[in-house]
Scaffold this motif. Structure first.
Motif, PDB file in Angstrom:
ATOM      1  N   MET A   1       0.847  -1.198   0.000  1.00  9.55           N
ATOM      2  CA  MET A   1       0.000   0.000   0.000  1.00  9.55           C
ATOM      3  C   MET A   1       0.876   1.240   0.000  1.00  9.55           C
ATOM      4  O   MET A   1       1.122   1.866   1.021  1.00  9.55           O
ATOM      5  CB  MET A   1      -0.930   0.035   1.207  1.00  9.55           C
ATOM      6  N   SER A   2       1.391   1.606  -1.141  1.00 15.33           N
ATOM      7  CA  SER A   2       2.225   2.782  -1.243  1.00 15.33           C
ATOM      8  C   SER A   2       1.397   4.019  -0.930  1.00 15.33           C
ATOM      9  O   SER A   2       0.307   4.219  -1.459  1.00 15.33           O
ATOM     10  CB  SER A   2       2.829   2.878  -2.650  1.00 15.33           C
TER      11      SER A   2
ATOM     12  N   LEU B   1       3.842  -3.270  11.606  1.00 15.18           N
ATOM     13  CA  LEU B   1       4.407  -4.599  11.397  1.00 15.18           C
ATOM     14  C   LEU B   1       3.776  -5.299  10.204  1.00 15.18           C
ATOM     15  O   LEU B   1       4.468  -5.950   9.414  1.00 15.18           O
ATOM     16  CB  LEU B   1       4.241  -5.443  12.658  1.00 15.18           C
ATOM     17  N   GLU B   2       2.472  -5.180  10.042  1.00 18.99           N
ATOM     18  CA  GLU B   2       1.801  -5.891   8.947  1.00 18.99           C
ATOM     19  C   GLU B   2       2.171  -5.334   7.573  1.00 18.99           C
ATOM     20  O   GLU B   2       2.055  -6.021   6.567  1.00 18.99           O
ATOM     21  CB  GLU B   2       0.275  -5.878   9.125  1.00 18.99           C
ATOM     22  N   PHE B   3       2.636  -4.090   7.530  1.00 21.24           N
ATOM     23  CA  PHE B   3       3.037  -3.489   6.258  1.00 21.24           C
ATOM     24  C   PHE B   3       4.541  -3.571   6.021  1.00 21.24           C
ATOM     25  O   PHE B   3       5.034  -3.130   4.979  1.00 21.24           O
ATOM     26  CB  PHE B   3       2.607  -2.021   6.201  1.00 21.24           C
ATOM     27  N   SER B   4       5.276  -4.100   6.972  1.00 21.84           N
ATOM     28  CA  SER B   4       6.734  -4.124   6.865  1.00 21.84           C
ATOM     29  C   SER B   4       7.205  -5.109   5.799  1.00 21.84           C
ATOM     30  O   SER B   4       6.729  -6.242   5.718  1.00 21.84           O
ATOM     31  CB  SER B   4       7.349  -4.506   8.221  1.00 21.84           C
TER      32      SER B   4
ATOM     33  N   ARG C   1      -4.980 -12.967  11.865  1.00 20.35           N
ATOM     34  CA  ARG C   1      -5.187 -13.729  10.631  1.00 20.35           C
ATOM     35  C   ARG C   1      -6.515 -14.488  10.634  1.00 20.35           C
ATOM     36  O   ARG C   1      -7.125 -14.703   9.580  1.00 20.35           O
ATOM     37  CB  ARG C   1      -4.019 -14.705  10.433  1.00 20.35           C
ATOM     38  N   LEU C   2      -6.983 -14.898  11.811  1.00 19.99           N
ATOM     39  CA  LEU C   2      -8.197 -15.703  11.902  1.00 19.99           C
ATOM     40  C   LEU C   2      -9.468 -14.865  12.029  1.00 19.99           C
ATOM     41  O   LEU C   2     -10.569 -15.408  12.008  1.00 19.99           O
ATOM     42  CB  LEU C   2      -8.098 -16.646  13.111  1.00 19.99           C
TER      43      LEU C   2
ATOM     44  N   HIS D   1      -5.467  -5.062   5.076  1.00 25.50           N
ATOM     45  CA  HIS D   1      -4.318  -4.924   4.182  1.00 25.50           C
ATOM     46  C   HIS D   1      -3.047  -5.344   4.915  1.00 25.50           C
ATOM     47  O   HIS D   1      -2.992  -5.363   6.141  1.00 25.50           O
ATOM     48  CB  HIS D   1      -4.190  -3.480   3.695  1.00 25.50           C
ATOM     49  N   GLY D   2      -2.024  -5.656   4.180  1.00 23.33           N
ATOM     50  CA  GLY D   2      -0.782  -6.107   4.796  1.00 23.33           C
ATOM     51  C   GLY D   2      -0.856  -7.577   5.195  1.00 23.33           C
ATOM     52  O   GLY D   2      -1.753  -8.314   4.782  1.00 23.33           O
ATOM     53  N   LYS D   3       0.084  -7.984   6.017  1.00 27.38           N
ATOM     54  CA  LYS D   3       0.179  -9.390   6.427  1.00 27.38           C
ATOM     55  C   LYS D   3      -0.364  -9.582   7.839  1.00 27.38           C
ATOM     56  O   LYS D   3       0.232  -9.120   8.807  1.00 27.38           O
ATOM     57  CB  LYS D   3       1.643  -9.846   6.388  1.00 27.38           C
ATOM     58  N   PRO D   4      -1.499 -10.270   7.990  1.00 25.72           N
ATOM     59  CA  PRO D   4      -2.018 -10.559   9.329  1.00 25.72           C
ATOM     60  C   PRO D   4      -1.233 -11.698   9.977  1.00 25.72           C
ATOM     61  O   PRO D   4      -0.546 -12.460   9.290  1.00 25.72           O
ATOM     62  CB  PRO D   4      -3.461 -10.954   9.066  1.00 25.72           C
ATOM     63  N   TYR D   5      -1.368 -11.834  11.288  1.00 22.27           N
ATOM     64  CA  TYR D   5      -0.634 -12.855  12.037  1.00 22.27           C
ATOM     65  C   TYR D   5      -1.576 -13.613  12.959  1.00 22.27           C
ATOM     66  O   TYR D   5      -2.521 -13.047  13.509  1.00 22.27           O
ATOM     67  CB  TYR D   5       0.464 -12.213  12.899  1.00 22.27           C
ATOM     68  N   THR D   6      -1.290 -14.883  13.155  1.00 21.01           N
ATOM     69  CA  THR D   6      -1.907 -15.612  14.256  1.00 21.01           C
ATOM     70  C   THR D   6      -1.125 -15.274  15.525  1.00 21.01           C
ATOM     71  O   THR D   6      -0.013 -14.729  15.467  1.00 21.01           O
ATOM     72  CB  THR D   6      -1.872 -17.126  14.035  1.00 21.01           C
ATOM     73  N   SER D   7      -1.692 -15.607  16.657  1.00 21.31           N
ATOM     74  CA  SER D   7      -1.004 -15.345  17.925  1.00 21.31           C
ATOM     75  C   SER D   7       0.326 -16.102  17.991  1.00 21.31           C
ATOM     76  O   SER D   7       1.336 -15.570  18.448  1.00 21.31           O
ATOM     77  CB  SER D   7      -1.893 -15.761  19.096  1.00 21.31           C
TER      78      SER D   7
END
Length: 241
Positions: free
Chosen positions: A1-2, A105-108, A135-136, A149-155
């Motif tokens: 997402m620029s 962090l999710e956009f890194s 993520r869930l 947007h970006g990268k989601p994470y699980t715990s």
């Protein structure tokens, strides 16, 4: 997402965004009820949450990664936001008491390098809060909110990434249990859903909220590399008080 910071600014100016800010601010205040005398760094897009911290802290400022753009923060007075590279934060080693990472962090594109820099600038007795999409959860699947947007994470994924970066989880929580809809009815029930959602369907929260500390014993303080030589370092008075 620029250039996403202007999209985030617009989102938090909306009715739904203001509600999200209030809900997440409650979790941040629960982890950090007293910030008097603290120097606080907000990384990513933390401006909506820094406003509530600036009256009591000795200094509050934000750093936005270059890939997402940057905008001025404060409308009046000294600007308290600067642009930065992910793998080189222009701050002195062990110079920050508290770090708040939201929409960072999710956009890194280099999360391990970015977290290594956070470890370097955070004081040995400091704390860091990381807010990332789950993520869930439903929020990671809807693109009209920034959490889609970006990268989601699980715990488990987030814990592993932070541990690898020499951070220890002190406390964690889950937030945003209301559906990611814009309707007025959903917004009116947001507080009620936040109260019982963590007990009824905790795994479906919109975001993870982790508070971590440094594993100082696990490694010596990182030395400045050749890559950092010749670059500017912001000291306390450089970003406004």
């Amino acid at each position: 997402m620029s250039g996403y910071v202007y999209e985030l600014k617009q989102y938090y100016a909306s009715r739904a965004g203001r509600m999200v800010r209030r809900l997440l601010q409650a979790y941040i205040h629960d982890f950090w009820p007293d910030v008097k005398g603290k120097r606080i760094l907000g990384y990513g897009y933390a401006v909506p949450f820094l406003k509530a911290l600036q009256d009591d802290a000795v200094q509050v400022f934000g750093l936005m990664p270059a890939g997402g753009g940057v905008h001025h923060w404060q409308q009046k007075g000294v600007n308290k936001v600067a642009v930065t590279l992910e793998d080189f934060i222009p701050l002195e080693t062990e110079s920050v008491d508290l770090i708040l990472i939201t929409h960072g962090l999710e956009f890194s594109t280099a999360p391990e390098e970015m977290l290594a820099e956070m470890w370097r600038v955070l004081k040995s007795n400091g704390r860091m809060i990381v807010v990332v999409p789950n993520r869930l959860g439903m929020w990671a699947r809807v693109e009209h909110t920034p959490f889609g947007h970006g990268k989601p994470y699980t715990s488990t994924q987030l814990t592993g990434l932070l541990n690898k970066a020499l951070f220890v989880c002190e406390r964690k929580s889950r937030a945003l249990f209301m559906p990611p809809f814009k309707s007025f009815l959903v917004l009116r029930t947001a507080y009620a859903m936040e109260s019982f959602g963590k007990y009824i369907f905790p795994g479906l929260s919109g975001v993870h909220v982790f508070e971590v500390s440094k594993q100082v014993y696990a490694g010596a303080l990182k030395q400045e590399t050749k890559k950092a030589q010749g670059r500017r370092i912001l000291v306390a008075d450089s970003v406004g008080t």
